[in-house]
Design an enzyme around this catalytic site. Structure first.
Site, PDB file in Angstrom:
ATOM      1  N   LYS A   1     -49.305 -26.412  82.188  1.00 42.04           N
ATOM      2  CA  LYS A   1     -48.341 -26.999  83.120  1.00 42.04           C
ATOM      3  C   LYS A   1     -47.980 -26.036  84.247  1.00 42.04           C
ATOM      4  O   LYS A   1     -47.673 -26.462  85.356  1.00 42.04           O
ATOM      5  CB  LYS A   1     -47.088 -27.451  82.360  1.00 42.04           C
TER       6      LYS A   1
ATOM      7  N   TYR B   1     -49.657 -25.965  76.224  1.00 40.07           N
ATOM      8  CA  TYR B   1     -49.084 -26.926  77.178  1.00 40.07           C
ATOM      9  C   TYR B   1     -48.363 -26.196  78.316  1.00 40.07           C
ATOM     10  O   TYR B   1     -48.527 -26.525  79.500  1.00 40.07           O
ATOM     11  CB  TYR B   1     -48.135 -27.821  76.386  1.00 40.07           C
TER      12      TYR B   1
HETATM   13  P1  NAI Z   1     -47.090 -40.617  77.483  1.00 41.52           P
HETATM   14  O1  NAI Z   1     -47.795 -40.120  76.278  1.00 41.52           O
HETATM   15  O2  NAI Z   1     -46.238 -41.817  77.362  1.00 41.52           O
HETATM   16  O3  NAI Z   1     -48.116 -40.874  78.671  1.00 41.52           O
HETATM   17  C1  NAI Z   1     -49.245 -40.100  78.897  1.00 41.52           C
HETATM   18  C2  NAI Z   1     -50.399 -41.033  79.153  1.00 41.52           C
HETATM   19  O4  NAI Z   1     -51.558 -40.251  79.502  1.00 41.52           O
HETATM   20  C3  NAI Z   1     -50.771 -41.853  77.924  1.00 41.52           C
HETATM   21  O5  NAI Z   1     -50.736 -43.229  78.233  1.00 41.52           O
HETATM   22  C4  NAI Z   1     -52.177 -41.378  77.583  1.00 41.52           C
HETATM   23  O6  NAI Z   1     -53.010 -42.379  77.023  1.00 41.52           O
HETATM   24  C5  NAI Z   1     -52.688 -40.884  78.913  1.00 41.52           C
HETATM   25  N1  NAI Z   1     -53.767 -39.911  78.761  1.00 41.52           N
HETATM   26  C6  NAI Z   1     -53.843 -38.888  77.880  1.00 41.52           C
HETATM   27  N2  NAI Z   1     -54.986 -38.208  78.048  1.00 41.52           N
HETATM   28  C7  NAI Z   1     -55.658 -38.809  79.065  1.00 41.52           C
HETATM   29  C8  NAI Z   1     -56.891 -38.552  79.705  1.00 41.52           C
HETATM   30  N3  NAI Z   1     -57.677 -37.557  79.305  1.00 41.52           N
HETATM   31  N4  NAI Z   1     -57.262 -39.353  80.720  1.00 41.52           N
HETATM   32  C9  NAI Z   1     -56.482 -40.386  81.125  1.00 41.52           C
HETATM   33  N5  NAI Z   1     -55.299 -40.677  80.534  1.00 41.52           N
HETATM   34  C10 NAI Z   1     -54.885 -39.896  79.523  1.00 41.52           C
HETATM   35  O7  NAI Z   1     -46.228 -39.375  78.036  1.00 41.52           O
HETATM   36  P2  NAI Z   1     -45.167 -39.256  79.225  1.00 41.52           P
HETATM   37  O8  NAI Z   1     -43.941 -38.680  78.637  1.00 41.52           O
HETATM   38  O9  NAI Z   1     -45.096 -40.500  80.012  1.00 41.52           O
HETATM   39  O10 NAI Z   1     -45.821 -38.079  80.083  1.00 41.52           O
HETATM   40  C11 NAI Z   1     -46.352 -38.227  81.386  1.00 41.52           C
HETATM   41  C12 NAI Z   1     -46.581 -36.847  81.982  1.00 41.52           C
HETATM   42  O11 NAI Z   1     -45.316 -36.182  82.166  1.00 41.52           O
HETATM   43  C13 NAI Z   1     -47.409 -35.920  81.101  1.00 41.52           C
HETATM   44  O12 NAI Z   1     -48.239 -35.126  81.912  1.00 41.52           O
HETATM   45  C14 NAI Z   1     -46.370 -35.080  80.415  1.00 41.52           C
HETATM   46  O13 NAI Z   1     -46.897 -33.844  79.991  1.00 41.52           O
HETATM   47  C15 NAI Z   1     -45.341 -34.939  81.507  1.00 41.52           C
HETATM   48  N6  NAI Z   1     -44.003 -34.610  81.028  1.00 41.52           N
HETATM   49  C16 NAI Z   1     -43.230 -35.533  80.402  1.00 41.52           C
HETATM   50  C17 NAI Z   1     -41.948 -35.230  79.990  1.00 41.52           C
HETATM   51  C18 NAI Z   1     -41.032 -36.217  79.421  1.00 41.52           C
HETATM   52  O14 NAI Z   1     -39.836 -35.892  79.255  1.00 41.52           O
HETATM   53  N7  NAI Z   1     -41.492 -37.418  79.077  1.00 41.52           N
HETATM   54  C19 NAI Z   1     -41.413 -33.869  80.158  1.00 41.52           C
HETATM   55  C20 NAI Z   1     -42.284 -32.968  80.845  1.00 41.52           C
HETATM   56  C21 NAI Z   1     -43.523 -33.347  81.261  1.00 41.52           C
END
Ligand code: NAI
Length: 304
Positions: A170, A166
């Site tokens: 990133k 990851y």
């Molecule tokens: P989340 O798991 O709630 O949302 C991620 C969404 O991406 C999910 O709805 C999932 O179904 C969708 N997804 C996964 N693979 C996919 C694909 N191949 N094609 C289309 N959609 C896909 O997670 P969150 O926390 O909302 O994360 C959003 C972004 O922010 C991610 O990239 C995560 O790595 C990044 N992030 C989040 C942090 C946090 O504190 N929540 C911290 C650092 C980064």
């Protein structure tokens, strides 16, 4: 101050079926943006698929009087990424904004990490961001306008145990945005990065429940939406946001030391000067690779 609006603008938000992506999609739509809500609807580890999350967010947007369409393709697939952007073109005639937010997790210590966990995470985060940018780029270039915000993470920018796959992906995204900043400058395409902290189903795997509750995704969305607006003329910036905190992270370069190259430079000279070499006192961010080279070699008489 006049409200920052997105009337006439079209956005694609990947992974917008929940968490942060949903919040970005809702806030853009509230301000008049037409939104493609992309989400494959899988589990946190990227397995499975379900149309429900993207459809639910589209319904939420429509219920508040906004315009949105769902897309269920995977960003990790070049055909899928092209189809995600095509959904914006077919339904709304353009693409102004791309938020690369889709993400999965497959955490394991480096020793135990399977190659499959590495490849799957790279495919969604780094390849997915690359593919969606690549599919949107010709349209943004042609119309001389584009705003791209891609999700990175403190796990890459600063490092985190158990996230080698990851973290690498990133940080790859940061490198991609730094290059696209250069290539988009002439065409008013601004490419930035968000390092969020928010309670979502993803962070629920590592955060205590009270933190997940407190750190609402809506505290991150304003800066992402700002970076998607005409107001944002920054490019290549990494914004950090969470719990009401907003800041900028950057690579900076210290003043370093400069040795006379007419004499041999020895390993001992490095040792004697290592504190000065690594000092960040007076450090500054550097615009691009050329500026880095000019700065690094400024003490040499290169002629010409
Ligand atoms: P989340 O798991 O709630 O949302 C991620 C969404 O991406 C999910 O709805 C999932 O179904 C969708 N997804 C996964 N693979 C996919 C694909 N191949 N094609 C289309 N959609 C896909 O997670 P969150 O926390 O909302 O994360 C959003 C972004 O922010 C991610 O990239 C995560 O790595 C990044 N992030 C989040 C942090 C946090 O504190 N929540 C911290 C650092 C980064």
């Amino acid at each position: 101050m006049a409200e920052i609006r997105f009337d006439g603008r079209v956005a694609v938000v990947t992974g917008a079926g929940g968490g942060l992506g949903r919040e970005y999609a809702l806030l853009l739509a509230k301000r008049g943006c037409k939104v493609v809500v992309n989400d494959v609807g899988g589990a946190v580890d990227g397995t499975g698929s379900d149309a429900t999350p993207a459809m639910k967010v589209v319904n939420e947007i429509k219920e508040m009087g906004g315009e949105a369409v769902p897309n269920y393709d995977s960003v990790a697939d070049w055909e899928g990424a092209q189809n995600i952007i095509k959904t914006a073109i077919d339904n709304f005639g353009r693409i102004d904004i791309l938020i690369n937010n889709a993400g999965i997790l497959r955490d394991k210590s480096f020793l135990k990490m399977e190659l499959e966990d590495y490849h799957k995470v790279m495919e969604v985060h780094l390849n997915g961001t690359f593919y969606c940018c690549k599919a949107a780029w010709p349209y943004m270039r042609e119309q001389n306008y584009g705003r791209i915000v891609s999700a990175s993470s403190a796990a890459g920018v600063y490092g985190n145990f158990g996230q080698a796959n990851y973290g690498a992906a990133k940080m790859g995204i940061v490198g991609l945005m730094h290059v696209l900043k250069q290539e988009g400058a002439k065409y008013n395409i601004m490419c930035n990065v968000i390092v969020p902290i928010a309670g979502t189903r993803m962070t629920a795997t590592v955060m205590p429940p009270n933190l997940v509750e407190i750190l609402k995704p809506e505290y991150v969305a304003p800066i992402v939406v700002w970076a998607c607006s005409e107001k944002c003329t920054f490019s290549g910036y990494t914004f950090t946001a969470g719990g009401g905190y907003f800041s900028r992270a950057a690579f900076v370069e210290g003043p370093g030391v400069r040795f006379d190259v007419s004499q041999p430079i020895t390993v001992e000279m490095i040792d004697e000067n290592i504190d000065k070499i690594v000092s960040l006192e007076g450090a500054k961010p550097i615009e691009n690779a050329t500026a880095h080279t000019i700065n690094a070699l400024s003490h040499l008489n290169l002629g010409g």
